[in-house]
Design a protein around this motif. Structure first.
Motif, PDB file in Angstrom:
ATOM      1  N   ILE A   1      -4.968  -0.481  -3.416  1.00  0.00           N
ATOM      2  CA  ILE A   1      -6.140   0.310  -2.582  1.00  0.00           C
ATOM      3  C   ILE A   1      -6.400  -0.642  -1.222  1.00  0.00           C
ATOM      4  N   HIS A   2      -6.148  -1.936  -1.406  1.00  0.00           N
ATOM      5  CA  HIS A   2      -6.508  -2.858  -0.334  1.00  0.00           C
ATOM      6  C   HIS A   2      -5.407  -3.193   0.561  1.00  0.00           C
ATOM      7  N   ARG A   3      -4.254  -2.685   0.166  1.00  0.00           N
ATOM      8  CA  ARG A   3      -3.037  -3.083   1.136  1.00  0.00           C
ATOM      9  C   ARG A   3      -2.840  -1.873   1.942  1.00  0.00           C
ATOM     10  N   ASN A   4      -2.024  -2.297   3.117  1.00  0.00           N
ATOM     11  CA  ASN A   4      -1.673  -1.205   4.146  1.00  0.00           C
ATOM     12  C   ASN A   4      -0.178  -1.120   3.850  1.00  0.00           C
ATOM     13  N   TYR A   5       0.184   0.180   3.950  1.00  0.00           N
ATOM     14  CA  TYR A   5       1.757   0.535   3.739  1.00  0.00           C
ATOM     15  C   TYR A   5       2.525   1.075   4.756  1.00  0.00           C
ATOM     16  N   SER A   6       3.842   0.750   5.307  1.00  0.00           N
ATOM     17  CA  SER A   6       4.413   1.293   6.372  1.00  0.00           C
ATOM     18  C   SER A   6       5.090   2.431   5.556  1.00  0.00           C
TER      19      SER A   6
ATOM     20  N   LYS B   1       9.484   3.081  -0.939  1.00  0.00           N
ATOM     21  CA  LYS B   1       9.950   2.115  -1.776  1.00  0.00           C
ATOM     22  C   LYS B   1       9.240   2.019  -3.050  1.00  0.00           C
ATOM     23  N   LEU B   2       7.995   2.003  -2.983  1.00  0.00           N
ATOM     24  CA  LEU B   2       6.984   1.656  -3.950  1.00  0.00           C
ATOM     25  C   LEU B   2       6.846   3.052  -4.769  1.00  0.00           C
TER      26      LEU B   2
ATOM     27  N   ALA C   1       6.736   7.281 -11.323  1.00  0.00           N
ATOM     28  CA  ALA C   1       6.801   6.625 -10.071  1.00  0.00           C
ATOM     29  C   ALA C   1       5.765   7.315  -8.970  1.00  0.00           C
ATOM     30  N   CYS C   2       5.257   8.539  -9.372  1.00  0.00           N
ATOM     31  CA  CYS C   2       4.187   9.013  -8.314  1.00  0.00           C
ATOM     32  C   CYS C   2       2.740   8.470  -8.658  1.00  0.00           C
ATOM     33  N   ASN C   3       2.505   7.886  -9.833  1.00  0.00           N
ATOM     34  CA  ASN C   3       1.373   7.501 -10.013  1.00  0.00           C
ATOM     35  C   ASN C   3       0.534   6.836  -8.941  1.00  0.00           C
TER      36      ASN C   3
END
Ligand SMILES: [Zn+2]
Length: 158
Positions: free
Chosen positions: A13-18, A24-25, A5-7
């Motif tokens: 890398i080209h996305r932004n995450y809230s 969730k990811l 899960a923590c991989n």
């Protein structure tokens, strides 16, 4: 939570995450992500809600993995869920004896509320505890029990 899960490779890398997306990811609690931000995970400036660059998140995860074996400082206990040493909530911990000479410091993670365990040797307890308020009630009880020879004999026969 699985190790996978923590991989860092799960992170695009080209996305932004809230904070929510990242939690969730990675199947982690949002508070864990917030804790990472407090501990140096970079966020995109001036954005509300906070956004994390995928590449920053990936780097941070990779760094966490490589520093996984970093030892706890005084008064810290390693949280397996947050994957970093934490100061337990309220700077309080219990000492639970395992043998007559060693046991676990048990505290509550302030970020994710998981129980954290730190194996310590009695001799090193003072160095490990730092400024923690350690409850030794159970330890004293244990010493009384283990000094009772009939109890010990029963255990060794089994
Ligand atoms: Zn935690």
């Amino acid at each position: 939570m699985s190790r996978r899960a923590c991989n860092p490779r799960r992170v695009k890398i080209h996305r932004n995450y809230s904070v929510e997306d990242a939690a969730k990811l990675l199947h982690l609690h949002k508070n864990t992500i917030r804790e990472w931000i407090r501990h140096g995970l970079p966020v995109i400036d001036d954005r509300r809600p906070v956004l994390i660059l995928g590449s920053d998140l990936s780097d941070y995860l990779a760094r966490r993995r490589s520093s996984k074996k970093r030892p706890c400082g005084p008064g810290q206990i390693y949280c397996v869920r947050c994957r970093c040493p934490q100061h337990p909530a309220g700077d309080m911990a219990d000492y639970e004896p395992i043998t007559t000479t060693s046991g676990n410091l048990v505290g509550l993670c302030p970020a994710c509320n998981a129980l954290m365990y730190r194996r310590v040797n009695c001799v090193k307890l003072d160095a490990a505890r730092g400024n923690l308020e350690v409850s030794l009630a159970e330890a004293q009880q244990h010493i009384v029990e283990s000094s009772n020879p009939s109890v010990n004999r029963d255990f060794t026969r089994e």
